[in-house]
Design an enzyme around this catalytic site. Structure first.
Site, mmCIF file in Angstrom:
data_model
loop_
_atom_site.group_PDB
_atom_site.id
_atom_site.type_symbol
_atom_site.label_atom_id
_atom_site.label_comp_id
_atom_site.label_asym_id
_atom_site.label_seq_id
_atom_site.Cartn_x
_atom_site.Cartn_y
_atom_site.Cartn_z
ATOM 1 N N SER A 65 -21.730 -36.970 -52.458
ATOM 2 C CA SER A 65 -21.472 -37.511 -51.128
ATOM 3 C C SER A 65 -22.447 -38.636 -50.787
ATOM 4 C CB SER A 65 -21.614 -36.396 -50.092
ATOM 5 O OG SER A 65 -22.880 -35.776 -50.214
ATOM 6 N N ASN A 84 -26.286 -22.283 -56.014
ATOM 7 C CA ASN A 84 -27.120 -21.388 -55.207
ATOM 8 C C ASN A 84 -26.503 -19.988 -55.317
ATOM 9 O OD1 ASN A 84 -24.984 -21.268 -53.317
ATOM 10 N ND2 ASN A 84 -25.866 -22.846 -52.015
ATOM 11 N N GLN A 85 -27.080 -19.029 -54.626
ATOM 12 C CA GLN A 85 -26.622 -17.635 -54.738
ATOM 13 C C GLN A 85 -25.138 -17.491 -54.395
ATOM 14 O OE1 GLN A 85 -28.633 -15.260 -51.832
ATOM 15 N NE2 GLN A 85 -27.796 -13.329 -52.588
ATOM 16 N N PHE A 86 -24.727 -18.092 -53.261
ATOM 17 C CA PHE A 86 -23.340 -17.997 -52.797
ATOM 18 C C PHE A 86 -22.379 -18.596 -53.825
ATOM 19 C CE2 PHE A 86 -19.925 -20.151 -50.239
ATOM 20 C CZ PHE A 86 -19.271 -19.011 -49.793
ATOM 21 N N GLU A 87 -22.760 -19.734 -54.391
ATOM 22 C CA GLU A 87 -21.900 -20.400 -55.374
ATOM 23 C C GLU A 87 -21.820 -19.596 -56.672
ATOM 24 O OE1 GLU A 87 -23.079 -24.636 -53.286
ATOM 25 O OE2 GLU A 87 -24.206 -23.920 -55.019
ATOM 26 N N THR A 122 -30.484 -21.598 -57.963
ATOM 27 C CA THR A 122 -31.577 -22.339 -57.318
ATOM 28 C C THR A 122 -32.304 -21.522 -56.265
ATOM 29 O OG1 THR A 122 -29.986 -23.339 -55.801
ATOM 30 C CG2 THR A 122 -30.599 -24.612 -57.776
ATOM 31 N N SER A 123 -31.623 -20.557 -55.672
ATOM 32 C CA SER A 123 -32.357 -19.677 -54.763
ATOM 33 C C SER A 123 -31.623 -18.376 -54.521
ATOM 34 C CB SER A 123 -32.643 -20.362 -53.430
ATOM 35 O OG SER A 123 -31.458 -20.526 -52.701
ATOM 36 N N GLY A 172 -30.604 -28.597 -52.277
ATOM 37 C CA GLY A 172 -29.929 -28.276 -53.531
ATOM 38 C C GLY A 172 -29.621 -29.545 -54.321
ATOM 39 N N ASP A 173 -29.216 -30.586 -53.600
ATOM 40 C CA ASP A 173 -28.893 -31.863 -54.255
ATOM 41 C C ASP A 173 -30.153 -32.472 -54.875
ATOM 42 O OD1 ASP A 173 -26.399 -31.395 -53.127
ATOM 43 O OD2 ASP A 173 -26.859 -32.576 -51.348
HETATM 44 P P1 ADP Z 1 -28.664 -25.404 -51.558
HETATM 45 O O1 ADP Z 1 -29.285 -26.395 -50.626
HETATM 46 O O2 ADP Z 1 -27.724 -25.975 -52.534
HETATM 47 O O3 ADP Z 1 -28.154 -24.168 -50.893
HETATM 48 P P2 ADP Z 1 -31.029 -23.937 -52.229
HETATM 49 O O4 ADP Z 1 -30.958 -23.358 -50.880
HETATM 50 O O5 ADP Z 1 -31.056 -23.035 -53.393
HETATM 51 O O6 ADP Z 1 -29.866 -24.951 -52.509
HETATM 52 O O7 ADP Z 1 -32.300 -24.878 -52.244
HETATM 53 C C1 ADP Z 1 -32.723 -25.525 -53.400
HETATM 54 C C2 ADP Z 1 -34.228 -25.439 -53.512
HETATM 55 O O8 ADP Z 1 -34.827 -25.898 -52.297
HETATM 56 C C3 ADP Z 1 -34.772 -24.032 -53.721
HETATM 57 O O9 ADP Z 1 -34.927 -23.778 -55.099
HETATM 58 C C4 ADP Z 1 -36.129 -24.097 -53.040
HETATM 59 O O10 ADP Z 1 -37.067 -24.617 -53.965
HETATM 60 C C5 ADP Z 1 -35.956 -25.127 -51.957
HETATM 61 N N1 ADP Z 1 -35.740 -24.561 -50.617
HETATM 62 C C6 ADP Z 1 -34.627 -24.648 -49.860
HETATM 63 N N2 ADP Z 1 -34.794 -24.050 -48.667
HETATM 64 C C7 ADP Z 1 -36.052 -23.556 -48.663
HETATM 65 C C8 ADP Z 1 -36.856 -22.837 -47.712
HETATM 66 N N3 ADP Z 1 -36.386 -22.476 -46.502
HETATM 67 N N4 ADP Z 1 -38.114 -22.495 -48.076
HETATM 68 C C9 ADP Z 1 -38.617 -22.833 -49.264
HETATM 69 N N5 ADP Z 1 -37.919 -23.514 -50.191
HETATM 70 C C10 ADP Z 1 -36.660 -23.892 -49.911
HETATM 71 N N1 PLP Z 2 -23.167 -33.350 -48.965
HETATM 72 C C1 PLP Z 2 -22.844 -33.239 -47.672
HETATM 73 C C2 PLP Z 2 -22.087 -34.327 -47.005
HETATM 74 C C3 PLP Z 2 -23.232 -32.094 -46.988
HETATM 75 O O1 PLP Z 2 -22.932 -32.000 -45.691
HETATM 76 C C4 PLP Z 2 -23.918 -31.068 -47.668
HETATM 77 C C5 PLP Z 2 -24.331 -29.841 -47.000
HETATM 78 O O2 PLP Z 2 -24.180 -29.641 -45.825
HETATM 79 C C6 PLP Z 2 -24.218 -31.230 -49.000
HETATM 80 C C7 PLP Z 2 -23.832 -32.383 -49.620
HETATM 81 C C8 PLP Z 2 -24.937 -30.206 -49.822
HETATM 82 O O3 PLP Z 2 -26.225 -30.019 -49.415
HETATM 83 P P1 PLP Z 2 -27.175 -28.946 -50.135
HETATM 84 O O4 PLP Z 2 -27.992 -29.741 -51.109
HETATM 85 O O5 PLP Z 2 -28.009 -28.406 -49.024
HETATM 86 O O6 PLP Z 2 -26.336 -27.944 -50.793
HETATM 87 ZN ZN ZN Z 3 -26.136 -27.094 -52.621
#
Ligand code: ADP
Ligand code: PLP
Ligand code: ZN
Length: 297
Positions: A12, A146-149, A182-183, A222-223
């Protein structure tokens, strides 16, 4: 081919703020990659804001860009990186793109962040899920759910370290030699779980990295994480745990900087509209201090 690694990054774009390509391109450039972004969608801002407006590309629009590159002999890439995808035809076409890129470079590495949602909620159309599960996962080299995915890709419930490791095995059996969940939140802490296989018949090498959960809600982490994993695993191709240590340490550095900058101007860092302070975190990206070691499992 100039010897510089070259990434086609399909994610995106947001006008304001740092998710998708806005979160991935700059760090990869800092790590020495040529990065060619294709914007799967162009949105005003990420989905944590009350309103989102913008455009979503379809499969034909993606293919037109690939045809343009092909006509000029510009389809040599070392890596394909994909993230947020806005439509079903687009995701189907990503598979065609991958096939074409692999005819040009059979060694192309495909790093796939199967972006679906978080905390039990989808931020994509759920009709994309079976395509990710049955068509995309089998052709990916590295997968970073991530966990959900990871739950949606395996059909398993993942609430413990053991369950996460089992999910990694299921995902390996489907295709990718490298899997990073990733988490995973366990006892108020975050775990990153990594698993890599040199070849199909060997047992996977698995590890975890434990980090404190920061009481804030970030979007784009995550990105950024997937981009950093791609970057560092190019430098350490046989050591996923080393690449993950560096990626996590950078990311925690960026998050600490983000929180500090918000607090310094008196803003609460727990808003959903929070943006990563990416441009201000160059040092954290280029020279992370490893503060979160990987533990072999
Ligand atoms: P997504 O954004 O795709 O859901 P995650 O939540 O797994 O991915 O976040 C990716 C990485 O970002 C994690 O491995 C962690 O290192 C960091 N991260 C995200 N949120 C937090 C948080 N609240 N506290 C600490 N680290 C975080
Ligand atoms: N791209 C867009 C436009 C988004 O709105 C989001 C999440 O809301 C993401 C990518 C993915 O973000 P994340 O790295 O937190 O999974
Ligand atoms: Zn993500």
């Amino acid at each position: 081919d100039t010897g510089t690694p070259r990434v086609l990054s399909i994610q995106s774009h947001t006008v304001q703020g740092y998710v998708g390509n806005k979160a991935a391109v700059f760090p990869l450039q800092l790590l020495g990659f040529e990065v060619d972004p294709i914007n799967s969608v162009q949105f005003s801002n990420h989905t944590g804001y009350p309103t989102v407006r913008g455009q979503v590309l379809n499969g034909d629009e993606l293919w037109a860009l690939i045809e343009g590159l092909e006509a000029n002999d510009l389809l040599y890439y070392t890596h394909l990186l994909t993230g947020y995808i806005g439509s079903l035809t687009f995701l189907e076409m990503v598979l065609q793109v991958l096939e074409k890129l692999r005819t040009v470079n059979p060694n192309l590495i495909y790093v796939c962040d199967p972006v679906m949602g978080d905390d039990g909620k989808f931020y994509i159309n759920p009709e994309l899920v079976p395509v990710f599960r049955h068509k995309v996962v089998p052709v990916a080299t590295m997968l970073t759910p991530n966990q959900f995915e990871a739950e949606n890709l395996t059909g398993l419930r993942i609430q413990t370290e053991t369950e996460a490791l089992e999910a990694c095995e299921v995902l390996h059996a489907s295709g990718p030699s490298q899997v990073v969940i990733t988490s995973l939140e366990v006892d108020k802490k975050l775990l990153l779980i990594g698993s890599s296989k040199q070849n199909k018949d060997e047992p996977a090498r698995q590890f975890k990295i434990t980090m404190p959960k920061i009481p804030a809600y970030f979007t784009g982490t995550g990105d950024l994480m997937t981009a950093l994993l791609l970057g560092w695993s190019y430098k350490y191709p046989d050591d996923l745990s080393k690449a993950a240590e560096l990626a996590v340490s950078s990311l925690q550095g960026v998050l600490r900087k983000t929180i500090k900058d918000y607090e310094d101007v008196g803003l609460p860092p727990n808003v959903k509209q929070l943006e990563l302070r990416l441009i201000q975190s160059q040092a954290e990206i280029t020279s992370p201090k490893v503060s979160y070691p990987a533990e072999r499992l």
